[in-house]
Design a protein around this motif. Structure first.
Motif, PDB file in Angstrom:
ATOM      1  N   MET A 135      31.026  52.281  35.626  1.00  0.00           N
ATOM      2  CA  MET A 135      32.674  51.760  35.036  1.00  0.00           C
ATOM      3  C   MET A 135      33.305  51.835  36.533  1.00  0.00           C
ATOM      4  O   MET A 135      34.029  50.814  36.626  1.00  0.00           O
ATOM      5  CB  MET A 135      33.145  52.963  34.368  1.00  0.00           C
ATOM      6  N   GLN A 136      32.946  52.170  37.780  1.00  0.00           N
ATOM      7  CA  GLN A 136      33.465  52.277  38.722  1.00  0.00           C
ATOM      8  C   GLN A 136      32.760  49.908  39.608  1.00  0.00           C
ATOM      9  O   GLN A 136      33.531  49.457  40.180  1.00  0.00           O
ATOM     10  CB  GLN A 136      32.593  52.875  39.718  1.00  0.00           C
ATOM     11  N   GLN A 137      31.855  49.829  39.093  1.00  0.00           N
ATOM     12  CA  GLN A 137      31.685  48.663  39.411  1.00  0.00           C
ATOM     13  C   GLN A 137      32.498  47.707  38.294  1.00  0.00           C
ATOM     14  O   GLN A 137      32.398  46.705  39.437  1.00  0.00           O
ATOM     15  CB  GLN A 137      29.818  48.108  39.159  1.00  0.00           C
ATOM     16  N   GLY A 138      32.559  47.785  37.474  1.00  0.00           N
ATOM     17  CA  GLY A 138      33.701  46.989  36.771  1.00  0.00           C
ATOM     18  C   GLY A 138      35.008  46.722  37.339  1.00  0.00           C
ATOM     19  O   GLY A 138      34.744  45.134  37.314  1.00  0.00           O
ATOM     20  N   LYS A 139      35.355  48.050  37.586  1.00  0.00           N
ATOM     21  CA  LYS A 139      36.636  47.788  38.147  1.00  0.00           C
ATOM     22  C   LYS A 139      36.485  46.961  39.279  1.00  0.00           C
ATOM     23  O   LYS A 139      37.259  46.839  39.662  1.00  0.00           O
ATOM     24  CB  LYS A 139      36.825  49.850  38.541  1.00  0.00           C
ATOM     25  N   ASN A 140      35.130  47.377  40.337  1.00  0.00           N
ATOM     26  CA  ASN A 140      35.511  46.302  41.578  1.00  0.00           C
ATOM     27  C   ASN A 140      35.447  45.209  41.354  1.00  0.00           C
ATOM     28  O   ASN A 140      35.761  44.541  42.355  1.00  0.00           O
ATOM     29  CB  ASN A 140      34.245  46.901  42.698  1.00  0.00           C
ATOM     30  N   GLY A 141      34.629  44.609  40.254  1.00  0.00           N
ATOM     31  CA  GLY A 141      34.505  43.290  39.961  1.00  0.00           C
ATOM     32  C   GLY A 141      35.753  43.346  39.719  1.00  0.00           C
ATOM     33  O   GLY A 141      36.234  41.337  40.421  1.00  0.00           O
ATOM     34  N   ALA A 142      36.553  43.548  38.971  1.00  0.00           N
ATOM     35  CA  ALA A 142      37.663  43.099  38.047  1.00  0.00           C
ATOM     36  C   ALA A 142      38.831  42.665  39.518  1.00  0.00           C
ATOM     37  O   ALA A 142      40.178  42.172  38.764  1.00  0.00           O
ATOM     38  CB  ALA A 142      38.235  43.990  37.252  1.00  0.00           C
ATOM     39  N   LYS A 143      39.133  44.326  40.393  1.00  0.00           N
ATOM     40  CA  LYS A 143      40.220  43.832  41.420  1.00  0.00           C
ATOM     41  C   LYS A 143      40.032  42.588  42.215  1.00  0.00           C
ATOM     42  O   LYS A 143      41.086  42.754  42.705  1.00  0.00           O
ATOM     43  CB  LYS A 143      39.681  44.987  42.245  1.00  0.00           C
ATOM     44  N   TRP A 144      39.280  42.170  41.761  1.00  0.00           N
ATOM     45  CA  TRP A 144      39.095  40.892  43.129  1.00  0.00           C
ATOM     46  C   TRP A 144      40.532  39.952  42.374  1.00  0.00           C
ATOM     47  O   TRP A 144      41.068  38.957  42.994  1.00  0.00           O
ATOM     48  CB  TRP A 144      38.229  39.322  42.731  1.00  0.00           C
ATOM     49  N   PHE A 145      40.882  39.948  40.955  1.00  0.00           N
ATOM     50  CA  PHE A 145      41.841  39.200  40.905  1.00  0.00           C
ATOM     51  C   PHE A 145      43.346  39.623  41.714  1.00  0.00           C
ATOM     52  O   PHE A 145      44.300  38.262  41.934  1.00  0.00           O
ATOM     53  CB  PHE A 145      42.035  39.004  38.684  1.00  0.00           C
TER      54      PHE A 145
END
Length: 222
Positions: free
Chosen positions: A62-72
């Motif tokens: 879940m944390q890895q997914g959020k880190n990738g999404a926050k690039w936007f």
């Protein structure tokens, strides 16, 4: 055979002299007193872990997914910062920002130099365009954080096209940073995919995802 009374008197006198001499008289044990039982040591049972290994894996994904999404969010923020720099002085931009907003900023600067009377209007238009694009990518960021995976992919595709625009402009460093940001987004997207598979397995642990699930109702009944 009887014992003379004098013998008992002599024994009593001897016992009295022994007590007077300071030696303690031995007391007879109390048959009604409970024996001393040693205390049994308390063995503490090992505490269960705060999180199970499966829960820990879910938290990591879940944390890895959020880190990738926050690039936007980073892309949107630095895009608007680039436009603000252009409005003040120009000549500098952050490579994480969008190429399309940098292009609009450059066009506004050229128009402002060629027609000073329209400089304010050109810069306002460029700022409005940058604000719209930033909000657009913030929307993709919100959708990606909330695990709308198809829109996550669409956002990455648009950012890839934006990086290709930097290549056409000859900005190799900015294009390379776009590739790095896309790599971070892809890692987040893959983490969300693994998380979705894991959640499906948790719903039916006896039948992993991709196999026949006897608990699922048939979709097509003839």
């Amino acid at each position: 055979m009887s014992q003379p009374l004098s013998d008992f008197q002599g024994q009593s006198a001897a016992g009295k002299r022994q007590s007077d001499a300071g030696e303690p008289a031995q007391e007879s044990p109390n048959p009604y007193q409970s024996p001393d039982i040693p205390e049994v040591p308390v063995i503490e049972a090992p505490r269960p872990p705060a999180f199970s290994p499966l829960e820990g894996q879910i938290a990591v994904l879940m944390q890895q997914g959020k880190n990738g999404a926050k690039w936007f969010y980073w892309i949107a923020g630095f895009s608007i910062i680039n436009t603000l720099i252009m409005l003040v002085s120009g000549g500098l931009f952050f490579v994480v920002g969008l190429a399309v907003t940098c292009l609009a900023d450059g066009i506004a600067q050229v128009n402002a130099q060629q027609a000073p009377e329209f400089a304010v209007f050109a810069k306002v238009v460029a700022f409005g365009f940058s604000a719209v694009m930033s909000l657009f990518f913030c929307g993709f960021g919100w959708l990606a954080v909330n695990r709308y995976q198809p829109l996550f992919v669409i956002g990455m595709a648009l950012y890839l096209l934006d990086g290709m625009l930097f290549l056409l402009m000859g900005q190799m460093m900015a294009a390379a940073f776009h590739a790095y940001a896309l790599y971070g987004m892809w890692n987040g997207f893959q983490a969300y995919r693994q998380l979705a598979v894991l959640e499906r397995k948790l719903m039916d642990p006896l039948h992993p995802a991709g196999m026949f699930n006897p608990h699922q109702l048939p979709t097509n009944i003839s």
